[in-house]
Design a protein around this motif. Structure first.
Motif, mmCIF file in Angstrom:
data_model
loop_
_atom_site.group_PDB
_atom_site.id
_atom_site.type_symbol
_atom_site.label_atom_id
_atom_site.label_comp_id
_atom_site.label_asym_id
_atom_site.label_seq_id
_atom_site.Cartn_x
_atom_site.Cartn_y
_atom_site.Cartn_z
ATOM 1 N N MET A 71 -8.571 -32.703 -41.023
ATOM 2 C CA MET A 71 -9.999 -32.978 -41.139
ATOM 3 C C MET A 71 -10.341 -34.290 -40.426
ATOM 4 O O MET A 71 -11.386 -34.392 -39.759
ATOM 5 C CB MET A 71 -10.411 -33.062 -42.607
ATOM 6 N N HIS A 114 -20.571 -27.809 -39.341
ATOM 7 C CA HIS A 114 -19.425 -28.328 -40.088
ATOM 8 C C HIS A 114 -19.825 -28.596 -41.539
ATOM 9 O O HIS A 114 -19.121 -28.200 -42.478
ATOM 10 C CB HIS A 114 -18.937 -29.614 -39.419
ATOM 11 N N GLU A 118 -18.469 -26.412 -44.833
ATOM 12 C CA GLU A 118 -17.789 -27.084 -45.951
ATOM 13 C C GLU A 118 -18.421 -26.684 -47.279
ATOM 14 O O GLU A 118 -17.735 -26.288 -48.228
ATOM 15 C CB GLU A 118 -17.870 -28.606 -45.793
ATOM 16 N N LEU A 122 -15.297 -24.048 -47.684
ATOM 17 C CA LEU A 122 -14.112 -24.844 -48.005
ATOM 18 C C LEU A 122 -14.157 -25.422 -49.413
ATOM 19 O O LEU A 122 -13.188 -25.311 -50.170
ATOM 20 C CB LEU A 122 -13.934 -25.965 -46.982
ATOM 21 N N TRP A 136 -15.995 -32.466 -55.855
ATOM 22 C CA TRP A 136 -16.823 -32.803 -54.699
ATOM 23 C C TRP A 136 -18.139 -33.464 -55.093
ATOM 24 O O TRP A 136 -19.049 -33.559 -54.268
ATOM 25 C CB TRP A 136 -17.121 -31.546 -53.874
ATOM 26 N N GLU A 189 -14.565 -38.823 -47.114
ATOM 27 C CA GLU A 189 -14.125 -37.447 -47.358
ATOM 28 C C GLU A 189 -12.627 -37.272 -47.096
ATOM 29 O O GLU A 189 -11.959 -36.493 -47.782
ATOM 30 C CB GLU A 189 -14.923 -36.476 -46.483
ATOM 31 N N TRP A 220 -9.536 -22.008 -42.736
ATOM 32 C CA TRP A 220 -10.849 -22.627 -42.561
ATOM 33 C C TRP A 220 -10.882 -23.455 -41.283
ATOM 34 O O TRP A 220 -11.844 -23.393 -40.522
ATOM 35 C CB TRP A 220 -11.174 -23.506 -43.765
ATOM 36 N N THR A 224 -13.743 -22.778 -38.375
ATOM 37 C CA THR A 224 -14.971 -23.553 -38.545
ATOM 38 C C THR A 224 -15.596 -23.993 -37.222
ATOM 39 O O THR A 224 -16.822 -23.955 -37.071
ATOM 40 C CB THR A 224 -14.724 -24.776 -39.455
#
Length: 292
Positions: A71, A114, A118, A122, A136, A189, A220, A224
């Motif tokens: 990421m 993106h 997410e 994700l 999250w 993140e 993913w 993505t």
């Protein structure tokens, strides 16, 4: 008309092939100049500070450190895109403004896609892995903090009556308005994901659950960027990847076979070929920014 010419005219594909090859050669990013950045000129490592990958920093290879690392590499491509836009915006000449707007809107499309991917995909899958819907909470707040500025960025570029009306200083003003929360989130993140290795429900190493969770990140990650746009976002992503960082540890990332990666850049990228002169890298190496 001789027999040779008659045969050619009866088989137009034979005439089309050299024309298509010539068109590809003239439009391919393969022909972009790739001068190393001059130390005296700004490059795409500022104003946003690039992210050190957790794997390089800690040496850990658990599934969450690996996921956070991949990421971070994707985030760094987005950061170099932001920085390349910010650094070049005030210097873009009228003749290049249409192409620069296309480049900048591709960055917006990359970031928005993106973010959406997410939130929709994700995050929910990782929540299921850890059986925890709270992991999250802070990330959702961080997203909300920069989205209004990101929307203003897109609105400004799409509402211009003419490319010549584009103002680099106005775009920089808009970028400054969300720069701090944007930078903070993209760094935060990575830490959030890496720290999930300490979650009480984290799968045990080498367990079937760990293998399935690792597959979630890999699947993913592969989809993505591609789903965001083959002819714009994918070349943008690849042309803002620096494989020389961290002692060349990521020179072959993402793990795409070389011929396919070449095609994604040089064939896929040929469609919007004039946009990529503003990119920060070529062939996985830093290149001098076009408009500085």
């Amino acid at each position: 008309m001789n027999e040779e010419r008659r045969r050619l005219l009866n088989r137009p594909i034979l005439l089309a092939i050299p024309i298509l090859i010539g068109l590809f050669i003239t439009r391919s990013p393969l022909l972009m100049t790739s001068t190393a950045p001059a130390p005296s000129k700004p490059w795409a490592d500022a104003p946003l500070k690039l992210i050190t990958t957790p794997q390089y920093e800690t040496g850990s290879t658990d599934l969450f450190t690996t996921g956070a690392t991949h990421m971070a590499l994707l985030h760094n491509s987005i950061f170099r895109g932001y920085n390349s836009i910010y650094q070049q915006a005030p210097n873009v000449k009228d003749v290049d403004k249409y192409d620069f707007i296309g480049y900048a809107l591709t960055w917006y499309k990359f970031v928005k896609s993106h973010h959406d991917d997410e939130e929709v995909s994700l995050f929910t899958k990782v929540e299921d892995v850890l059986d925890d819907k709270t992991i999250w909470d802070e990330t959702h707040k961080e997203h909300a903090a920069f989205l209004p500025g990101l929307a203003e960025f897109e609105k400004y570029l799409t509402s211009l009556r003419s490319p010549k009306d584009f103002s680099g200083t106005e775009l920089q003003r808009i970028m400054n308005s969300f720069q701090e929360p944007f930078e903070m989130h993209f760094h935060s993140e990575i830490s959030t994901i890496a720290n999930l290795a300490k979650h009480p429900n984290a799968p045990k190493p080498d367990s079937p659950e760990a293998a399935n969770a690792s597959l979630t990140f890999k699947t993913w990650g592969k989809s993505t960027v591609t789903k965001a746009g083959t002819f714009d976002v994918v070349p943008f992503f690849l042309l803002n990847l620096d494989g020389t960082v961290e002692n060349g540890m990521w020179a072959n990332w993402p793990p795409i076979p070389a011929p396919i990666k070449w095609g994604l850049v040089n064939i896929g990228g040929a469609y919007h070929n004039r946009w990529w002169k503003f990119s920060s890298c070529a062939g996985g190496k830093p290149r001098q920014l076009y408009a500085v």
